[in-house]
Design a protein around this motif. Structure first.
Motif, short mmCIF file in Angstrom:
data_model
loop_
_atom_site.label_atom_id
_atom_site.label_comp_id
_atom_site.label_asym_id
_atom_site.label_seq_id
_atom_site.Cartn_x
_atom_site.Cartn_y
_atom_site.Cartn_z
N VAL A 13 15.01 -5.70 19.60
CA VAL A 13 15.82 -4.76 18.80
C VAL A 13 14.93 -3.63 18.28
O VAL A 13 14.00 -3.89 17.51
N GLU A 14 15.22 -2.42 18.72
CA GLU A 14 14.42 -1.28 18.26
C GLU A 14 14.96 -0.78 16.91
O GLU A 14 16.14 -0.49 16.78
N VAL A 15 14.07 -0.71 15.94
CA VAL A 15 14.45 -0.22 14.60
C VAL A 15 14.07 1.25 14.51
O VAL A 15 12.90 1.60 14.66
N GLU A 16 15.05 2.06 14.24
CA GLU A 16 14.81 3.51 14.18
C GLU A 16 14.09 3.87 12.88
O GLU A 16 14.61 3.64 11.80
N LEU A 17 12.88 4.40 12.99
CA LEU A 17 12.19 4.87 11.79
C LEU A 17 12.66 6.29 11.51
O LEU A 17 12.70 7.11 12.43
N PRO A 18 12.99 6.60 10.26
CA PRO A 18 13.40 7.98 9.98
C PRO A 18 12.23 8.94 10.27
O PRO A 18 11.08 8.63 9.96
N TRP A 19 12.53 10.03 10.89
CA TRP A 19 11.50 11.05 11.18
C TRP A 19 12.16 12.40 11.30
O TRP A 19 13.05 12.51 12.16
N PRO A 20 11.86 13.36 10.44
CA PRO A 20 10.88 13.29 9.37
C PRO A 20 11.29 12.27 8.30
O PRO A 20 12.44 11.87 8.23
N ILE A 21 10.31 11.90 7.48
CA ILE A 21 10.54 10.85 6.48
C ILE A 21 10.07 11.35 5.12
O ILE A 21 9.05 12.03 5.03
#
Ligand SMILES: Cc1ncc(COP(=O)(O)O)c(C=O)c1O
Length: 428
Positions: free
Chosen positions: A144-152
């Motif tokens: 399961v790929e967890v989307e990291l916020p970017w920009p953060i």
């Protein structure tokens, strides 16, 4: 909201005064190149390379006596140094060739049930994400790929993204301590604690962390933590380690099963025994970890802590200069920087896209790396939620770098930067 371009770019002397190089003569880097890419493969001081050469010469005078008698206590010395740096018991630390091997050893040792879920980050290093996918497929589990916020804007957003991906089927998370392409220092202790509270263990891919950040395994609490010594600790290449928490050591096997698996005929070996002697190999990179750390400790009065602090301050300070010069917003807060800074350039195509559409970044790469001889990676980050792929570059700050090196870096990309890529409220 873009950042208005500053007209007053600091001059080379001012930048060098703010961030003088520390003992650059101790490295063998090509003086004709603006080398701002310590992050990719590290760089090793001359004296450490000489020591490695001496050790290799000794090995070739009598390979038996070197490999069987001389090397083991020297390897133990390095194990003690690494364990000291990360606040671990040396018996919980084994050496591997690189972080990729550490990730492989852990993931390929674990057992999953069909339907189990393994989390990994959208900013995970591709090779390591591939291991998660491979292992999940083998067991009928789900990667399961967890989307990291970017920009953060805040490290808590990263923790929130991970914890909200946990379900009743989540068995493990592979998290980066410092992300590769985006250079983000993640709040790893908070993430591990949050996962643990939900019954999920964590494998930390900390390829960049040793020598960039203070590390305390007791505080981090992860089940597995693997990291390179050939990046920010400046050891020769193929020096890395894997820490395994004592209660998780059963069943963790190296990438190569060797003599230690049956303790040389004496029954199941412990973690140290299983990772001992993974076939014939050159132990000099691992032996030289202790020497590399000694060099880094000697560069500034405050030792390695002072060097890490200096490198971080330089990354923070130079990123402000670059953002002002290009008129862009920084993509993450300064609290998420280590000693690298990643900056957005323009909307482009994925890295492996070999169509004509990727021509712009290929031409840019050629101009920057081959013609201008500014050594930095040019990489893509896919924005989540169906957003575009944005081409980025990243600069690294190690002892040998000096402030004025940011000027050719700024110049190299000034024409291609699109300051509207990340329009939004002020960050940084
Ligand atoms: C986060 C991360 N993981 C793993 C790696 C792989 O390191 P190695 O090639 O030494 O295995 C890298 C390399 O840059 C990285 O940044």
């Amino acid at each position: 909201m873009t950042n208005p371009r500053s007209t007053a770019l600091p001059d080379a002397a001012t930048l060098d005064q703010r961030f003088p190089a520390v003992a650059p003569e101790r490295w063998t880097l090509d003086p004709g190149c603006t080398f701002l890419n310590h992050g990719s493969f590290g760089a090793t001081p001359r004296s450490v390379l000489e020591r490695q050469q001496d050790l290799r010469a000794e090995m070739e005078r009598n390979p038996l006596r070197f490999l069987l008698d001389a090397a083991p206590p020297l390897i133990e010395r390095s194990r003690g140094v690494v364990a000291g740096l990360i606040g671990a018991d040396p018996s919980d630390v084994v050496f591997v060739r690189n972080a990729t091997a550490g990730v492989n050893a852990v993931l390929r040792s674990l057992h999953f049930e069909p339907g189990d879920e393994v989390l990994y980050l959208s900013h995970a290093y591709n090779a390591c994400a591939n291991v998660v996918r491979f292992v999940a497929e083998r067991w009928g589990a789900k990667a399961v790929e967890v989307e990291l916020p970017w920009p953060i804007d805040d490290p808590a957003q990263a923790t929130e993204a991970v914890l909200s991906a946990v379900t009743g089927r989540t068995k493990l998370a592979m998290l980066d301590h410092v992300t590769s392409v985006s250079g983000l220092v993640l709040p790893i202790a908070d993430m591990v604690a949050g996962l643990k509270a939900r019954g999920v263990e964590t494998l930390v891919d900390a390829a960049h962390a040793p020598g960039m950040l203070p590390i305390d395994m007791q505080q981090i609490g992860a089940a597995y933590y693997t990291a390179n010594c050939h990046k920010w600790l400046c050891a020769p290449k193929t020096a890395a380690f894997l820490y395994v928490r004592p209660d998780m050591q059963d069943g963790i096997e190296p990438e190569l099963i060797s003599h230690g698996s049956n303790h040389y005929g004496k029954g199941k070996g412990d973690l140290q025994m299983r990772f001992h002697w993974l076939g014939t190999s050159d132990p000099t990179p691992v032996i030289c970890i202790a020497d590399a750390v000694a060099v880094l400790e000697s560069l500034l009065p405050g030792g390695l802590d002072a060097l890490m602090h200096r490198n971080h301050a330089m990354a923070v300070g130079l990123r402000r200069v670059v953002c002002d010069a290009w008129g862009i917003q920084p993509p993450c807060p300064e609290s998420m920087l280590g000693s690298m800074a990643t900056l957005p350039l323009f909307v482009g195509r994925p890295r492996w896209d070999d169509s004509d559409a990727a021509e712009k970044q290929n031409a840019l790469m050629h101009r920057v790396q081959q013609s201008l001889r500014v050594e930095v990676p040019i990489v893509d980050i896919a924005l989540g939620g169906g957003g575009p792929v944005v081409i980025h570059t990243r600069f690294s700050c190690q002892a040998y770098n000096h402030g004025a090196q940011v000027l050719p870096f700024i110049e190299a990309f000034a024409d291609v930067v699109d300051p509207t890529v990340f329009d939004g409220p002020a960050r940084g």
